[in-house]
Design a protein around this motif. Sequence first.
Motif, PDB file in Angstrom:
ATOM      1  N   GLY A   1      59.830  46.049   9.520  1.00 58.04           N
ATOM      2  CA  GLY A   1      60.086  48.322   9.179  1.00 58.04           C
ATOM      3  C   GLY A   1      59.444  47.847   7.799  1.00 58.04           C
ATOM      4  N   ALA A   2      58.318  47.720   7.066  1.00 61.75           N
ATOM      5  CA  ALA A   2      57.141  48.192   7.091  1.00 61.75           C
ATOM      6  C   ALA A   2      56.638  49.940   7.369  1.00 61.75           C
ATOM      7  N   SER A   3      56.864  50.579   6.668  1.00 61.19           N
ATOM      8  CA  SER A   3      56.558  51.621   6.966  1.00 61.19           C
ATOM      9  C   SER A   3      54.627  52.026   6.782  1.00 61.19           C
ATOM     10  N   ASP A   4      54.414  51.021   5.481  1.00 60.27           N
ATOM     11  CA  ASP A   4      53.161  50.732   5.367  1.00 60.27           C
ATOM     12  C   ASP A   4      52.945  49.719   4.255  1.00 60.27           C
ATOM     13  N   ILE A   5      51.835  49.155   4.582  1.00 55.74           N
ATOM     14  CA  ILE A   5      51.251  47.532   4.904  1.00 55.74           C
ATOM     15  C   ILE A   5      49.628  48.163   3.599  1.00 55.74           C
ATOM     16  N   VAL A   6      50.325  47.592   2.376  1.00 57.68           N
ATOM     17  CA  VAL A   6      49.081  47.822   1.402  1.00 57.68           C
ATOM     18  C   VAL A   6      48.724  46.432   1.147  1.00 57.68           C
ATOM     19  N   LEU A   7      46.840  46.777   1.582  1.00 54.40           N
ATOM     20  CA  LEU A   7      45.897  45.110   1.513  1.00 54.40           C
ATOM     21  C   LEU A   7      45.500  45.320   0.792  1.00 54.40           C
ATOM     22  N   VAL A   8      45.987  44.364  -0.838  1.00 58.12           N
ATOM     23  CA  VAL A   8      44.515  44.241  -1.798  1.00 58.12           C
ATOM     24  C   VAL A   8      43.943  42.445  -1.855  1.00 58.12           C
ATOM     25  N   LYS A   9      42.894  42.540  -1.316  1.00 54.62           N
ATOM     26  CA  LYS A   9      41.604  41.417  -0.884  1.00 54.62           C
ATOM     27  C   LYS A   9      41.436  40.493  -2.292  1.00 54.62           C
ATOM     28  N   ARG A  10      42.186  39.643  -2.122  1.00 53.49           N
ATOM     29  CA  ARG A  10      42.176  38.160  -3.069  1.00 53.49           C
ATOM     30  C   ARG A  10      41.705  37.101  -1.810  1.00 53.49           C
ATOM     31  N   ASP A  11      40.783  36.111  -2.898  1.00 50.89           N
ATOM     32  CA  ASP A  11      40.391  35.487  -2.274  1.00 50.89           C
ATOM     33  C   ASP A  11      41.820  33.764  -2.957  1.00 50.89           C
TER      34      ASP A  11
ATOM     35  N   LYS B   1      65.989  37.836   9.470  1.00 46.38           N
ATOM     36  CA  LYS B   1      64.838  38.312   9.999  1.00 46.38           C
ATOM     37  C   LYS B   1      64.843  39.073  10.649  1.00 46.38           C
ATOM     38  N   ARG B   2      63.950  40.133  10.695  1.00 51.17           N
ATOM     39  CA  ARG B   2      64.141  41.707  11.994  1.00 51.17           C
ATOM     40  C   ARG B   2      62.636  41.360  12.187  1.00 51.17           C
ATOM     41  N   GLU B   3      62.791  41.969  13.523  1.00 51.17           N
ATOM     42  CA  GLU B   3      62.061  42.092  14.667  1.00 51.17           C
ATOM     43  C   GLU B   3      61.451  43.274  15.240  1.00 51.17           C
ATOM     44  N   ASP B   4      63.380  43.847  15.138  1.00 55.86           N
ATOM     45  CA  ASP B   4      63.643  44.959  15.957  1.00 55.86           C
ATOM     46  C   ASP B   4      63.675  46.498  14.595  1.00 55.86           C
ATOM     47  N   LEU B   5      62.940  46.569  14.161  1.00 61.50           N
ATOM     48  CA  LEU B   5      62.781  47.400  12.727  1.00 61.50           C
ATOM     49  C   LEU B   5      62.258  48.775  13.062  1.00 61.50           C
ATOM     50  N   SER B   6      60.765  48.644  14.159  1.00 59.20           N
ATOM     51  CA  SER B   6      59.946  48.558  14.205  1.00 59.20           C
ATOM     52  C   SER B   6      59.249  49.986  13.069  1.00 59.20           C
ATOM     53  N   GLY B   7      58.783  49.345  12.346  1.00 64.04           N
ATOM     54  CA  GLY B   7      57.691  50.525  10.518  1.00 64.04           C
ATOM     55  C   GLY B   7      56.994  51.269  11.508  1.00 64.04           C
ATOM     56  N   ALA B   8      56.241  51.489  11.170  1.00 66.77           N
ATOM     57  CA  ALA B   8      54.697  52.322  11.329  1.00 66.77           C
ATOM     58  C   ALA B   8      54.024  51.158  10.719  1.00 66.77           C
ATOM     59  N   GLY B   9      53.891  51.083  10.327  1.00 65.47           N
ATOM     60  CA  GLY B   9      52.803  50.180   9.658  1.00 65.47           C
ATOM     61  C   GLY B   9      51.538  49.952   9.601  1.00 65.47           C
ATOM     62  N   ASN B  10      51.644  51.575   9.315  1.00 60.77           N
ATOM     63  CA  ASN B  10      50.184  52.026   8.016  1.00 60.77           C
ATOM     64  C   ASN B  10      49.312  50.656   7.113  1.00 60.77           C
ATOM     65  N   LEU B  11      48.343  50.457   8.501  1.00 57.22           N
ATOM     66  CA  LEU B  11      46.720  49.941   7.018  1.00 57.22           C
ATOM     67  C   LEU B  11      46.525  50.512   6.173  1.00 57.22           C
ATOM     68  N   VAL B  12      46.821  50.351   4.594  1.00 55.24           N
ATOM     69  CA  VAL B  12      46.045  50.824   3.567  1.00 55.24           C
ATOM     70  C   VAL B  12      45.498  50.089   2.252  1.00 55.24           C
ATOM     71  N   GLU B  13      43.864  50.038   2.701  1.00 56.42           N
ATOM     72  CA  GLU B  13      43.762  49.418   1.732  1.00 56.42           C
ATOM     73  C   GLU B  13      43.681  49.707   0.181  1.00 56.42           C
ATOM     74  N   GLU B  14      44.001  49.044  -0.801  1.00 56.12           N
ATOM     75  CA  GLU B  14      43.754  49.583  -2.167  1.00 56.12           C
ATOM     76  C   GLU B  14      42.690  48.446  -2.872  1.00 56.12           C
ATOM     77  N   ASN B  15      41.612  49.036  -3.933  1.00 53.64           N
ATOM     78  CA  ASN B  15      40.947  47.890  -4.668  1.00 53.64           C
ATOM     79  C   ASN B  15      41.713  48.311  -5.888  1.00 53.64           C
ATOM     80  N   ILE B  16      42.008  47.098  -6.396  1.00 55.13           N
ATOM     81  CA  ILE B  16      42.397  47.263  -7.812  1.00 55.13           C
ATOM     82  C   ILE B  16      41.627  45.863  -8.997  1.00 55.13           C
TER      83      ILE B  16
END
Length: 323
Positions: free
Chosen positions: A57-67, A160-175
């Motif tokens: 169900g995630a409408s947006d997926i926020v990516l903050v890269k870390r090692d 754990k749902r698999e049918d919520l069909s979020g848009a899943g827009n991937l957005v990268e943020e620099n923190i």
Amino acid sequence: MKNILTYIEIKEGAPIKLSLEALSKASEIAVEKGNKSLALITEELKDDELNKIKGAGASDIVLVKRDAYNMEDFSNIIVEVAKKYDCEDIFIPGTLDGKDLAPNVAATLDTVSITNVMEIKFEGEEVLYVSPSYGATVLTESKLNKAPRIITVRAGSFDKREDLSGAGNLVEENIDEVRDIKSIIRDVVMAAGAEINLEDAPIIVTCGRGASSDEIFPLVKELADVFDAPISGTRPVIDDGVLPKASQIGQSGKIVSPALYIGCGVSGAVQHISGMENSGFILAINKDEDAPIFKLADVGIVGDCKVILPLLIEEVKKIKENA
């Protein structure tokens, strides 16, 4: 608009099951409120793993890269993302890392966190968070009047749902990475048996003291091998050195929710029950007909494990051969 943020813990390039359970519940609530359900990840994932997050169900997926993981830095990431995306609820999986992160995030945001949430109730505009106390013998209802609300989710409490069909827009943020930290993790060395992944296992075979003898334990292991399942243990079995600490289920071990739990010689002490009571189907084998585990079991077999287990192993093998 106030949104909901879920921190997604990642192991070996995939979101852990408990993260997806937490995200699924957060997404259900977000849909009811007309808000966004955001997922926070700290490393790039393959498309099929991102699809799991979308399905939850995630409408947006926020990516903050870390090692690598660091509590202070990851807490800061959660705080900054929550502020930028105007989040009033922050869901964190109730893992060892999650239970470190939640109070730190709460302190930074001048609020409080509730640990081990297993149910969320709505009474009008009020939200009640239910968590177990005293070995899950008492359920506590908590209300937070101040946002943002920080909660850690108990394993197996939500689907754990698999049918919520979020848009899943991937957005990268620099923190900016937090540099003034109390400790730095240079390497993670796994102890013998520490690679056991009980939390995500669909089937778990558990050894209680009644099946931990040199005569019966090999049968427990054979049953686990037939199911291609990990072996877990109750605390007495761990204390006796039969299985490693990483295998322990219960109040002082891991919280699991497999589709199938098989207890071999498990008596059903409340400390153990609190770690596996949310299992989908429970099969218990014990020669004591008054064992407390039978009150929870879907199917209980009264008998000696050294007699019952060979029969069960044979039947499972037949089923698999004919599948």
